[in-house]
Motif scaffolding. Structure first.
Motif, mmCIF file in Angstrom:
data_model
loop_
_atom_site.group_PDB
_atom_site.id
_atom_site.type_symbol
_atom_site.label_atom_id
_atom_site.label_comp_id
_atom_site.label_asym_id
_atom_site.label_seq_id
_atom_site.Cartn_x
_atom_site.Cartn_y
_atom_site.Cartn_z
ATOM 1 N N ASP A 52 0.821 -1.211 0.000
ATOM 2 C CA ASP A 52 0.000 0.000 0.000
ATOM 3 C C ASP A 52 0.856 1.263 0.000
ATOM 4 O O ASP A 52 0.553 2.219 -0.716
ATOM 5 N N TYR A 55 2.591 1.348 -3.732
ATOM 6 C CA TYR A 55 1.774 1.535 -4.930
ATOM 7 C C TYR A 55 0.658 2.558 -4.784
ATOM 8 O O TYR A 55 0.050 2.955 -5.770
ATOM 9 N N HIS A 56 0.377 2.989 -3.567
ATOM 10 C CA HIS A 56 -0.639 4.010 -3.336
ATOM 11 C C HIS A 56 0.019 5.238 -2.710
ATOM 12 O O HIS A 56 -0.447 5.779 -1.719
ATOM 13 N N ARG A 59 -1.911 8.411 -1.737
ATOM 14 C CA ARG A 59 -2.900 8.404 -0.654
ATOM 15 C C ARG A 59 -2.278 8.892 0.645
ATOM 16 O O ARG A 59 -1.119 8.614 0.923
ATOM 17 N N ILE A 64 -4.102 4.899 4.480
ATOM 18 C CA ILE A 64 -3.420 3.600 4.447
ATOM 19 C C ILE A 64 -3.521 2.924 5.808
ATOM 20 O O ILE A 64 -3.750 1.723 5.898
#
Length: 110
Positions: A52, A55-56, A59, A64
């Protein structure tokens, strides 16, 4: 086990999802996986947090943390520093840099 593990971080809850007592689940789990269910669940959680954060990257850390079942940003920070030996911010930056390097290598042949 793999199908349900992402839904919980508790051996007791995972055992219940599989219609077993916690003690039966632990016994069967350790025979198959050759490690404790708690350790395996912790490793799965760490892996998901790392994915997370990597790749995010767009955010907020709060989002998360919530996605990974933490009650507060403080609990998330405590878990990361205790289990992963870095703060969420440090991990976020490190993993984002890793992703960028992978993409440069793939697209530019570096």
């Amino acid at each position: 086990v793999n199908r349900y593990s992402y839904r919980t971080n508790s051996v007791e809850e995972l055992a219940g999802m599989l219609c077993m007592s916690a003690s039966t689940f632990r016994e069967k789990f350790s025979k198959i996986y050759r490690q404790s269910a708690n350790k395996w669940l912790r490793e799965q959680r760490i892996g998901q947090i790392r994915r997370d954060l990597k790749y995010h990257y767009d955010r907020p850390l709060r989002e998360i943390a919530e996605k990974n079942g933490f009650e507060s940003a403080n609990r998330f920070w405590e878990f990361c520093t205790g289990q992963m030996k870095q703060s969420p911010s440090e991990l976020h930056k490190e993993l984002y840099d890793e992703l960028c390097a992978e993409r440069r290598k793939f697209y530019l042949g570096e």
